[in-house]
Scaffold this motif. Structure first.
Motif, PDB file in Angstrom:
ATOM      1  N   UNK A 139       0.869  -1.311  -0.008  1.00 18.72           N
ATOM      2  CA  UNK A 139       0.091  -0.336   0.033  1.00 18.72           C
ATOM      3  C   UNK A 139       0.575   1.158   0.177  1.00 18.72           C
ATOM      4  N   UNK A 140       0.263   2.367  -0.679  1.00 17.42           N
ATOM      5  CA  UNK A 140       0.958   3.653  -0.565  1.00 17.42           C
ATOM      6  C   UNK A 140      -0.119   4.472  -0.130  1.00 17.42           C
ATOM      7  N   UNK A 141       0.084   5.371   0.769  1.00 13.96           N
ATOM      8  CA  UNK A 141      -0.587   6.524   1.040  1.00 13.96           C
ATOM      9  C   UNK A 141       0.185   7.788   0.782  1.00 13.96           C
ATOM     10  N   UNK A 142      -0.884   8.874   0.491  1.00 12.39           N
ATOM     11  CA  UNK A 142      -0.177  10.108   0.116  1.00 12.39           C
ATOM     12  C   UNK A 142       1.012  10.552   0.803  1.00 12.39           C
ATOM     13  N   UNK A 143       1.928  10.709  -0.159  1.00 15.34           N
ATOM     14  CA  UNK A 143       3.296  11.491   0.858  1.00 15.34           C
ATOM     15  C   UNK A 143       3.977  10.429   1.143  1.00 15.34           C
ATOM     16  N   UNK A 144       3.779   9.214   1.213  1.00 10.88           N
ATOM     17  CA  UNK A 144       4.720   7.957   2.023  1.00 10.88           C
ATOM     18  C   UNK A 144       5.158   6.982   0.754  1.00 10.88           C
ATOM     19  N   UNK A 145       5.981   6.205   1.256  1.00  7.67           N
ATOM     20  CA  UNK A 145       6.531   5.202   0.404  1.00  7.67           C
ATOM     21  C   UNK A 145       5.503   3.806   0.302  1.00  7.67           C
ATOM     22  N   UNK A 146       5.816   3.224  -0.599  1.00  6.18           N
ATOM     23  CA  UNK A 146       4.990   1.984  -0.615  1.00  6.18           C
ATOM     24  C   UNK A 146       5.540   0.911   0.286  1.00  6.18           C
ATOM     25  N   UNK A 147       4.605   0.461   1.015  1.00  2.00           N
ATOM     26  CA  UNK A 147       5.104  -0.436   2.003  1.00  2.00           C
ATOM     27  C   UNK A 147       4.533  -1.893   1.871  1.00  2.00           C
ATOM     28  N   UNK A 148       5.064  -2.831   2.240  1.00  2.14           N
ATOM     29  CA  UNK A 148       4.415  -4.304   2.286  1.00  2.14           C
ATOM     30  C   UNK A 148       3.362  -4.438   3.471  1.00  2.14           C
ATOM     31  N   UNK A 149       2.247  -4.837   3.148  1.00  2.00           N
ATOM     32  CA  UNK A 149       0.980  -5.162   4.112  1.00  2.00           C
ATOM     33  C   UNK A 149       1.152  -6.571   4.268  1.00  2.00           C
ATOM     34  N   UNK A 150       1.332  -7.522   3.288  1.00  2.00           N
ATOM     35  CA  UNK A 150       1.107  -8.772   3.774  1.00  2.00           C
ATOM     36  C   UNK A 150       1.650  -9.577   2.462  1.00  2.00           C
ATOM     37  N   UNK A 151       2.354 -10.880   2.633  1.00  2.00           N
ATOM     38  CA  UNK A 151       2.581 -11.649   1.563  1.00  2.00           C
ATOM     39  C   UNK A 151       2.558 -13.167   1.789  1.00  2.00           C
ATOM     40  N   UNK A 152       2.202 -13.765   0.525  1.00  2.00           N
ATOM     41  CA  UNK A 152       2.127 -15.188   1.002  1.00  2.00           C
ATOM     42  C   UNK A 152       2.900 -16.147  -0.279  1.00  2.00           C
ATOM     43  N   UNK A 153       3.507 -16.997   0.316  1.00  2.00           N
ATOM     44  CA  UNK A 153       4.394 -17.896  -0.622  1.00  2.00           C
ATOM     45  C   UNK A 153       3.612 -18.823  -1.454  1.00  2.00           C
ATOM     46  N   UNK A 154       4.058 -19.669  -2.393  1.00  2.00           N
ATOM     47  CA  UNK A 154       3.335 -20.481  -3.052  1.00  2.00           C
ATOM     48  C   UNK A 154       3.122 -21.705  -2.056  1.00  2.00           C
ATOM     49  N   UNK A 155       3.909 -21.880  -1.046  1.00  2.00           N
ATOM     50  CA  UNK A 155       3.747 -22.927   0.122  1.00  2.00           C
ATOM     51  C   UNK A 155       2.726 -22.402   0.967  1.00  2.00           C
ATOM     52  N   UNK A 156       2.086 -21.422   1.072  1.00  2.00           N
ATOM     53  CA  UNK A 156       0.980 -20.534   1.842  1.00  2.00           C
ATOM     54  C   UNK A 156       1.594 -20.226   3.136  1.00  2.00           C
ATOM     55  N   UNK A 157       2.962 -19.758   3.105  1.00  2.00           N
ATOM     56  CA  UNK A 157       3.398 -19.293   4.347  1.00  2.00           C
ATOM     57  C   UNK A 157       3.237 -17.715   4.210  1.00  2.00           C
ATOM     58  N   UNK A 158       2.757 -17.116   5.271  1.00  2.00           N
ATOM     59  CA  UNK A 158       2.106 -15.777   5.231  1.00  2.00           C
ATOM     60  C   UNK A 158       3.118 -14.897   6.034  1.00  2.00           C
ATOM     61  N   UNK A 159       3.436 -13.586   5.808  1.00  2.00           N
ATOM     62  CA  UNK A 159       3.776 -12.707   6.631  1.00  2.00           C
ATOM     63  C   UNK A 159       3.187 -11.359   6.603  1.00  2.00           C
ATOM     64  N   UNK A 160       3.165 -10.689   7.755  1.00  2.00           N
ATOM     65  CA  UNK A 160       2.397  -9.517   7.851  1.00  2.00           C
ATOM     66  C   UNK A 160       3.237  -8.412   8.450  1.00  2.00           C
ATOM     67  N   UNK A 161       2.753  -7.180   8.120  1.00  2.00           N
ATOM     68  CA  UNK A 161       3.427  -5.963   8.531  1.00  2.00           C
ATOM     69  C   UNK A 161       2.743  -5.748  10.057  1.00  2.00           C
ATOM     70  N   UNK A 162       3.477  -5.208  11.009  1.00  2.00           N
ATOM     71  CA  UNK A 162       3.179  -5.066  12.354  1.00  2.00           C
ATOM     72  C   UNK A 162       1.929  -4.605  12.562  1.00  2.00           C
TER      73      UNK A 162
END
Length: 116
Positions: free
Chosen positions: A38-61
């Motif tokens: 996601x990218x908010x106005x005036x801010x850098x794009x940041x990772x929110x969440x991702x998921x691998x092909x093996x369905x491991x997930x990762x989230x921003x705090x």
């Protein structure tokens, strides 16, 4: 060429829920790791969440416990369920596909606005 099409954004009140969807036009979807940024106005794009092909997930705090990423390989789709939305979640949300060969692809983005 991989095309990603997002949908599901909108204007909601604080505390509401939204579900974003991203469909990929690709032959073999399950070799891609998928993510939402996601990218908010005036801010850098940041990772929110991702998921691998093996369905491991990762989230921003900042979204842990509120957002859930999932994928359906049969539909070439990745989803982001967003609950308990806050005004600070307001941003353009982008779908990302990352291939193990190093290529990465982006969708056009979908606007999420959380406001009373």
């Amino acid at each position: 060429q991989v095309q990603l099409v997002e949908s599901g954004g909108g204007l909601v009140q604080p505390g509401a829920s939204l579900k974003l969807s991203c469909v990929a036009s690709v032959g073999t979807f399950n070799v891609f790791s998928m993510g939402w940024y996601r990218q908010a106005p005036g801010k850098q794009r940041e990772l929110v969440a991702d998921i691998t092909s093996g369905v491991n997930t990762n989230y921003a705090d900042s979204v842990k416990g509120r957002f859930t990423i999932s994928r359906d390989n049969a539909k070439n789709a990745v989803y982001l369920q967003m609950d308990s939305l806050k005004p600070e979640d307001t941003a353009v949300y982008y779908c990302n596909a990352f291939h193990f060969d190093g290529n990465t692809y982006w969708g056009q983005g979908t606007q999420v606005t959380v406001s009373s």
